[in-house]
Write an enzyme that holds these catalytic residues in place. Structure first.
Site, mmCIF file in Angstrom:
data_model
loop_
_atom_site.group_PDB
_atom_site.id
_atom_site.type_symbol
_atom_site.label_atom_id
_atom_site.label_comp_id
_atom_site.label_asym_id
_atom_site.label_seq_id
_atom_site.Cartn_x
_atom_site.Cartn_y
_atom_site.Cartn_z
ATOM 1 C CG ASP A 36 -1.954 -0.960 1.293
ATOM 2 O OD1 ASP A 36 -2.103 -1.670 0.289
ATOM 3 O OD2 ASP A 36 -2.665 -1.029 2.313
ATOM 4 C CE LYS A 46 -7.979 -0.097 -2.222
ATOM 5 N NZ LYS A 46 -7.151 -0.842 -2.892
ATOM 6 C CB THR A 63 -5.852 -1.807 13.491
ATOM 7 O OG1 THR A 63 -6.620 -1.128 12.510
ATOM 8 C CG2 THR A 63 -6.474 -1.603 14.862
ATOM 9 N N GLY A 87 -1.040 -1.408 5.270
ATOM 10 C CA GLY A 87 -0.920 -0.557 6.450
ATOM 11 C C GLY A 87 -1.776 -1.101 7.581
ATOM 12 C CG MET A 108 -10.243 5.421 4.939
ATOM 13 S SD MET A 108 -10.801 4.157 3.799
ATOM 14 C CE MET A 108 -11.636 3.010 4.903
#
Ligand code: SAH
Length: 462
Positions: A249, A271, A332, A302, A384
């Site tokens: 990523d 992305k 995380t 990630g 996000m």
């Protein structure tokens, strides 16, 4: 190098330890791992020491050593913790021809005992010539973590197999064989089948490495954590170290990619917020193509591989193509963000559940059960969430959440440019507009302590 490190053969050698208490006990425990014939001089041994001496089958002499007791002693440890008693014993032992160590007294010692990582026959001795015992211990801990427990038996079997391994050409291919043995196949066989089968496994492994075309490729889907290389798992590091191809990523920073071999092929995908992204089908196709060509592929993601990471799409595609795969978890971003603000994500009496949520999905903004989220005490980690902050704020206020509900924005968690913004629901949209890097919104949590943002502080002072 005033102190020269050597490995001394203690088979049948005499070693004397004089003293009592913790000092003597520590030396006794250490020396008991060698084949030395140990004599312990302790006029009034403490209970621990006495029982250890019995456990280790060590001769316990209940008086101070005299010259006659020390004939042929190779190593002598003065461990009284008392300068006068130690000096007396050291003098006698030296006169008898022994090398003397006075515990915790560098000047009075002929030699010093290093910090030892023991995976016999593999041992690592760490010394700082008395300069920094704390550093020696830290290095030891680090090495303990890195050397799997089974390294001893692995090395014994490996040593016997060395002549056969010369069938492989020297260099990369032979190194890969040994790396595969010591870090993958060997530990696995040891854990599942035991030491006796290591030789058999070595033969099978050599066959595989002699015919590399037959070795099937595989894909490991690995969580790289939030960005700090220290926050990766040991397994992730090992897999990265063995990878032929790293498909990563864009969120994974260079410091982590640097842990892979330089010759590995690096394929950046993925992305970037709302920016350009690699179509999922292309990512799947790249993994499959490299694995089918026999490569060890690490698909590096990630954070954790199973959180907002399209894991199932990728593993489904791999399964459909008949490619072996496994998942290695990582820390995380929500965990890293909680650590950054020093708060727990769940708390008795406050929230018995925790949401990991995203405020937008492929269809656009994502709807949630806003009613429960708006209740006092609710906690959610929003991934996000930058662009969706205004939407979140609107929905939550509309469903009755208090405008003063704390929301903490943690940007670049666990990275050098980490930034913490303590916000509130009614200011969320405005505060989120400042964000430029990846960020987690911790809804319902305020930081445990006020953050001093250094660059900002310097700017304010200037
Ligand atoms: N699998 C990842 C999440 C991928 S989704 C994980 O488990 O962490 C990408 C989002 O993760 C980013 O938009 C951001 O919200 C969050 N994120 C990833 N790394 C982060 C970091 N170091 N600090 C803050 N947020 C991060």
């Amino acid at each position: 190098m005033q102190h020269f490190p050597i490995y001394l053969d203690l088979a049948d050698a005499r070693v004397a330890i004089a003293g009592n208490g913790a000092f003597a006990l520590a030396k006794l425990r250490l020396l008991a791992r060698t084949p030395a014939r140990i004599t312990l001089f302790a006029p009034a041994p403490e209970a621990d020491l006495e029982s250890a001496a019995a456990d280790f089958n060590v001769a316990l002499v209940r008086h101070e050593a005299g010259a006659a007791h020390l004939a042929q002693v190779r190593l002598a440890y003065a461990a009284h913790g008392d300068a006068v008693a130690d000096a007396r014993f050291a003098r006698l032992a030296r006169a008898a021809g022994a090398l003397v160590n006075v515990v915790d007294n560098l000047e009075a010692s002929d030699y010093i005992t290093p910090a030892i990582v023991d995976r016999a026959p593999v041992t690592v001795a760490i010394g700082t010539e008395g300069a920094a015992p704390v550093l020696a211990r830290a290095i030891k801990t680090d090495l303990e973590d890195r050397l799997p427990q089974g390294v001893g038996p692995l090395a014994r079997a490996g040593k016997l197999f060395r002549p056969r391994a010369e069938l492989l050409p020297q260099g990369r291919r032979r190194r890969d064989f040994w790396a595969d043995y010591y870090f993958r196949t060997g530990p696995q066989v040891l854990a599942e089948a035991g030491e006796e089968l290591l030789d058999h496994a070595l033969h099978a492994l050599l066959e595989q490495h002699l015919n590399p075309g037959d070795e099937p490729g595989r894909v490991d889907l690995v969580g790289a954590g939030p960005g700090d290389p220290d926050l990766m798992t040991l397994k992730a590091r090992r897999l990265l170290d063995a990878a032929d191809v790293v498909i990563h990523d864009r969120l994974v920073p260079q410091a982590i990619l640097d842990l892979a071999r330089r010759e590995a092929l690096f394929v950046p995908v993925g992305k970037q917020g709302f920016g350009p992204s690699t179509p999922q089908d292309d990512i799947n196709a790249a993994m499959i193509a490299h694995a089918q060509a026999g490569a060890r592929v690490v698909r590096l993601k990630g954070g954790d591989a199973s959180v907002f990471a399209r894991l199932d799409e990728e593993t489904d595609a791999l399964s459909a193509a008949g490619i072996a795969w496994a998942v290695t978890p990582g820390i995380t971003a929500a965990s890293a963000a909680a650590a950054a603000i020093g708060r727990s994500l769940t708390r008795r009496g406050r929230n018995a559940d925790l949401r990991l949520m995203t405020a937008h999905d492929m269809q656009g903004y994502a709807e949630h059960d806003w009613q429960t989220l708006a209740m006092p005490g609710a906690v959610a980690a929003v991934y996000m969430g930058k662009k969706a902050a205004r939407f979140l704020q609107g929905r939550l206020m509309m469903h009755g959440a208090a405008p003063t509900t704390p929301v903490t924005l943690v940007e670049n968690a666990a990275r050098p440019d980490q930034r913490i913004i303590a916000s509130r629901l009614d200011r969320l949209a405005a505060d989120a507009a400042q964000l430029t890097g990846p960020a987690i919104l911790l809804f319902g949590l305020g930081p445990a302590r006020a953050e001093v943002h250094l660059p900002q502080l310097i700017e304010d002072l200037a």
